[in-house]
Design a protein around this motif. Structure first.
Motif, PDB file in Angstrom:
ATOM      1  N   PHE A 313      35.569 -87.655  20.675  1.00  0.00           N
ATOM      2  CA  PHE A 313      35.532 -86.706  19.567  1.00  0.00           C
ATOM      3  C   PHE A 313      36.702 -86.960  18.623  1.00  0.00           C
ATOM      4  O   PHE A 313      37.844 -87.158  19.067  1.00  0.00           O
ATOM      5  N   VAL A 314      36.421 -86.902  17.329  1.00  0.00           N
ATOM      6  CA  VAL A 314      37.444 -86.877  16.284  1.00  0.00           C
ATOM      7  C   VAL A 314      37.228 -85.577  15.527  1.00  0.00           C
ATOM      8  O   VAL A 314      36.166 -85.374  14.931  1.00  0.00           O
ATOM      9  N   ILE A 315      38.210 -84.673  15.556  1.00  0.00           N
ATOM     10  CA  ILE A 315      37.985 -83.291  15.129  1.00  0.00           C
ATOM     11  C   ILE A 315      38.970 -82.872  14.041  1.00  0.00           C
ATOM     12  O   ILE A 315      40.190 -82.985  14.205  1.00  0.00           O
ATOM     13  N   ASP A 316      38.422 -82.368  12.958  1.00  0.00           N
ATOM     14  CA  ASP A 316      39.178 -81.752  11.874  1.00  0.00           C
ATOM     15  C   ASP A 316      39.723 -80.400  12.370  1.00  0.00           C
ATOM     16  O   ASP A 316      38.973 -79.584  12.910  1.00  0.00           O
ATOM     17  N   THR A 317      41.034 -80.175  12.216  1.00  0.00           N
ATOM     18  CA  THR A 317      41.636 -78.940  12.728  1.00  0.00           C
ATOM     19  C   THR A 317      42.132 -78.032  11.608  1.00  0.00           C
ATOM     20  O   THR A 317      43.029 -77.211  11.818  1.00  0.00           O
TER      21      THR A 317
END
Length: 948
Positions: A313-317
């Motif tokens: 997963f690559v997640i915008d925070t």
């Protein structure tokens, strides 16, 4: 394809420079002879099978696979699997891929270091060659300990080339040796009995016969020598042996001839098979040393055997992403909890958060609980302006994840770092990873947005061109761009569950823009299960037809062929499991862009790598985009079966219907060399068709597979001299060459690392009238970088006028200088063995002291043999030495134990003890005392040490 990973392998010399017929075992293919490829693969298969056998025995399971040179990756994968074939499709793609990465790195040495005497142990360069081997082994161990498996494989392949060449280029075999020269991997041992520089070693061959050209006194006194080699000069020290062969000019000067055993036609080709078998055994010895230093599970990950699916997963925070983060948690936890302990449990977890201006860090773990903890710790916070560092986070994930990983990106914003697009695309091509973007609507935040005709909202990607960036990257990788509202994201994440399964294969992938009405065909074979069709776009209308003519419209949620999920711009069709095999059709009509992907689960898959033919018919790997309009070859391996016929290998236009056919040459049961006459102008995917020969069916079944990742050619290429290690805090200069087959021009140069290390490079290069130019990239790792850390450097060249570009990606391992090459020492202090005939009624004990002298200190002690209990304590001796005291207790039925001690830089020492005795004295109480012969052995253990 793979290595898919592919594969992170050395990028080689310029295409315009054709290296000589190098002095080594042939790198990849050579009829009738064993090559570096085969030697490396056989060693990995045999050692992997041994590890699996030992694990099976320790767990009380049977392991019946014969361990010999007849092993195949499919057979080893199946024998090592603890799951039944009926529970899931068994994929050996990652195993093939890891082996391929290793032997391509091995083969690359013949081009990158064609004339290096140290890399080929020519010119009696034994000390220099051993330095390369031992430093390489230390780097492999450090990389494995950091989980940097790609770097470890690259370094392993390179060091094995030098190790293997020793047995072909030296007279070790001619000296009558029957075992590998272990001193090559143990720097603490003396390299002695090497022929002096002034000592003659050979006489001229008589005619074509070179069988007895090594001088008798050299053989008598067991003096070690290797052949001299040069393509430029015939000079060599008086009386010295030559390598031999057409390209070696020294072999024409007295003494004439050579001693190499590179293939069966070499001057000492009659010893080729013996030298090759010795090289296999020596490679296994290195692999065993790495195994002991890192442990069985890490070793299996190194060879790619333990990998099933990877959850990445690559997640915008940013502040508007709270719902998305919660959904990422939900779907990942669901996958973890439902599959824990099953064959479908993910083998690795990747997590990269990003915001603005920060991104990372990368979490890469095989521990699901650690992943849960990291993703649980994510909390949204304001990222400033709307665009975020999406591509920076994705680039970090691509460099850190295993090859052929499915990566899912969660965001509701445009990419602030869109200038990284070409670098990300290059990494996608290199790693063969698939990227899917899940774009959602941040309605609760008052940021600019557009309203679609359907009434739903786009993501914070304000403009269509910004959404198109994500689409372009997804389609290059074989992934999707799914645009949904936050309320419907939970439905769209079904694609994550689909992708997080083992043995996922692609049957068909097409992209159409502008769209037209079109029919697409795909073949289902008996090995397939869980076949899923994905249609992504704003307006596509489609109908699916089975081989018997039954049809179902895309507007029918549940029909005769399957169930259809519609969410946002995605339609997902799960075909019924009871539908027949054969050719299927899907007809799509659309007024706008759309993509079509068909996947399934099957053990049958394939990987490919570019190779190019050099002088002398030698093939070497080529790892970046091939030249447009020129020919190239593909080395294709089919996984999942040893009885497969390949009938077609095609380059299929990714966004059209053009096709380039390849000419296929079989290299064995599952390997093929495919010649492509010309690389097309357009982006393409590789499609493979053939027949499955199943003993349970009377007739073969048709099958097709397709590489998900798009490929493309270029009119420019970049090559760089590979280097496996760099020291922290010390600038490293990497030279690279730019070559074009177009008219000369000025190219924009970009160089980046995935870890934001300091990099300097020329902003542009002019290829001039010669069509080539040279440049230098200087890379500096921070002084506090931990040993074993991997870093990927990508150098790109782009023609600003046409947009044509190419790249070279080089993997480095950051290593502090290793000065400790001494293995830990084991001293048996006491053995108490009072064992009756009924061994189950008593136990025996052993006490041993383990020390590392003036070394880096013992990092761990474990058992490699024995199923008793081991406990450790720590004391300091009278002379101030730190001592690890090992106490072992076992049933008298388990009569052998072997301890392994590893120091902090990976040096390995072992201590073996057995209470078995060739003769025993029975005492009156029915127990036995240790015989004299065993006492002698125990005394020996007190004063000598056995090294792994």
């Amino acid at each position: 394809m793979v290595s898919q990973v592919v594969v992170a392998v050395f990028l080689l010399c310029g295409t315009l420079f054709q290296p000589p017929d190098v002095a080594a075992f042939k790198p990849l293919f050579q009829g009738g002879s064993l090559t570096h490829r085969e030697i490396t693969q056989l060693a990995i298969l045999r050692k992997t099978a041994e590890v699996c056998r030992d694990i099976a025995i320790s767990q009380g399971r049977d392991f019946t696979l014969p361990i010999n040179n007849g092993l195949t990756p499919s057979a080893v994968q199946k024998a090592c699997s603890t799951s039944s074939a009926s529970s899931s499709a068994l994929s050996s793609l990652s195993f093939y891929s890891a082996i391929t990465e290793t032997y391509l790195s091995n083969a690359a040495v013949d081009v990158a270091f064609a004339l290096s005497e140290a890399h080929h142990v020519d010119n009696e360069a034994f000390r220099e060659g051993r330095d390369l081997i031992t430093k390489g082994v230390a780097a492999v161990k450090a990389s494995v300990q950091q989980g940097s498996y790609i770097s470890a494989r690259i370094t392993l392949g390179a060091l094995c080339h030098t190790l293997q060449d020793f047995y072909s280029h030296s007279n070790w075999v001619e000296l009558g040796s029957t075992a590998p020269f272990s001193t090559l991997i143990k720097p603490e041992l003396l390299l002695n009995n090497i022929a002096d520089p002034s000592t003659p070693t050979c006489k001229s061959c008589i005619g074509p016969n070179c069988a007895d050209n090594i001088l008798p006194e050299i053989l008598l006194h067991k003096k070690l020598t290797s052949g001299y080699f040069s393509i430029f000069s015939s000079k060599k020290p008086a009386g010295k042996c030559s390598h031999g062969g057409f390209a070696d000019r020294t072999s024409s000067r007295e003494p004439i001839g050579g001693i190499n055993k590179d293939d069966i036609s070499s001057d000492h080709g009659f010893l080729h098979l013996r030298a090759a078998e010795m090289a296999i055994n020596a490679t296994m010895e290195v692999l065993q040393d790495i195994r002991l230093a890192t442990g069985d599970q890490a070793f299996l990950r190194l060879v790619g055997l333990s990998q099933t699916s990877v959850l990445a997963f690559v997640i915008d925070t940013t502040g508007s992403m709270s719902d998305d983060i919660e959904e990422a948690k939900r779907v990942s936890f669901s996958i973890i909890d439902s599959r824990r302990g099953t064959p479908e449990e993910p083998s690795e977890y990747i997590l990269v958060p990003f915001n603005d201006p920060d991104f990372g860090p990368l979490t890469r773990t095989d521990n699901a609980d650690i992943f849960k903890e990291r993703i649980n710790s994510l909390s949204p916070f304001d990222g400033g302006d709307t665009p975020e560092m999406c591509l920076s986070g994705l680039l970090l994930a691509l460099a850190g994840a295993p090859p052929s990983t499915d990566i899912f990106v969660f965001t509701d914003a445009a990419a602030k770092d869109s200038e990284l697009k070409s670098t990300v695309q290059a990494m996608i091509e290199r790693t063969k990873s698939t990227v899917t973007f899940l774009l959602t609507n941040p309605f609760s935040f008052g940021k600019r947005r557009d309203v679609l005709q359907s009434g739903s909202f786009t993501s914070r990607s304000i403009y269509e061109s910004e959404i198109q960036l994500y689409r372009d990257l997804a389609h290059v990788s074989g992934g999707q761009t799914i645009e949904v509202t936050k309320d419907t994201l939970s439905q769209a994440t079904a694609v994550i569950t689909d992708a997080s399964t083992s043995a996922l294969v692609t049957l068909l992938q097409v992209v159409r823009s502008p769209a037209i009405a079109e029919n697409f065909f795909f073949v289902l074979d008996p090995s397939l299960s869980n076949v899923t069709v994905y249609v992504t776009g704003d307006s596509p209308v489609f109908t699916i037809y089975s081989p018997t003519g039954v049809s179902q419209s895309g507007s029918v949620a549940d029909g005769p062929l399957g169930s259809i999920l519609t969410v946002g711009n995605l339609k997902r069709v799960k075909l019924n499991s009871d539908n027949q095999t054969g050719e299927w059709k899907i007809r799509i009509n659309s007024i706008d862009f759309y993509s079509l992907i068909v996947t399934g689960q099957s053990s049958v898959n394939f990987l490919f790598n570019y190779v190019e033919q050099l002088e002398g018919g030698i093939f070497a790997p080529k790892e970046n985009r091939p030249f447009i309009g020129r020919n190239v070859s593909l080395f294709v391996s089919v996984t999942g079966g040893d009885s497969i016929t390949v009938t077609d290998v095609l380059l299929v236009e990714a966004s059209g219907s053009d096709v380039v056919h390849g000419t296929i040459k079989s290299l064995g049961a599952t390997d093929f060399l495919v010649n492509i006459d010309r690389i097309p102008e357009w982006a393409f995917v590789v499609q493979l068709k053939g027949q499955l020969n199943d003993s349970t069916r009377s007739l073969p079944s048709r099958f097709q597979r397709q590489s998900p990742t798009q490929q493309q050619g270029s009119r420019v290429t970049i090559t760089a001299q590979p280097s496996s290690t760099i020291e922290p805090g010390i600038p490293f200069a990497l030279n690279f060459t730019l070559v074009t087959n177009a008219t000369g021009g000025r190219y924009t140069i970009r160089a980046r690392t995935d870890r934001s290390f300091n990099v300097s490079f020329p902003s542009s290069l002019d290829t001039g009238t010669e069509g080539s130019a040279e440049g230098t990239v200087t890379l500096t790792a921070p002084s506090d970088t931990e040993s074993g850390t991997d870093v990927t450097l990508t150098i790109e060249a782009e023609d600003p006028g046409s947009g044509d570009s190419n790249y070279v990606a080089v993997w480095f391992t950051v290593m502090t200088k290793v000065t400790d090459f001494s293995s830990p020492v084991c001293q048996v202090v006491s053995i108490k063995a009072d064992c009756p005939f009924e061994c189950s009624k008593a136990s025996w004990e052993l006490s041993a002291n383990l020390t590392d002298g003036n070394g880096t200190g013992i990092a761990g002690v474990s058992l490699i043999r024995g199923n008793g209990s081991l406990s450790l304590s720590y004391v300091m001796s009278a002379d101030g030495t730190n001592v690890t005291v090992a106490f072992y207790n076992a049933s008298c039925c388990s009569q052998e134990v072997e301890l392994v001690a590893v120091d902090r830089v990976g040096n390995v020492g072992t201590c073996f003890t057995s209470i078995k005795s060739p003769s025993t004295t029975i005492s009156p109480n029915g127990s036995y005392s240790v015989s004299f012969s065993m006492c002698v052995a125990l005394v020996g253990l007190l004063v000598s040490f056995l090294y792994g």
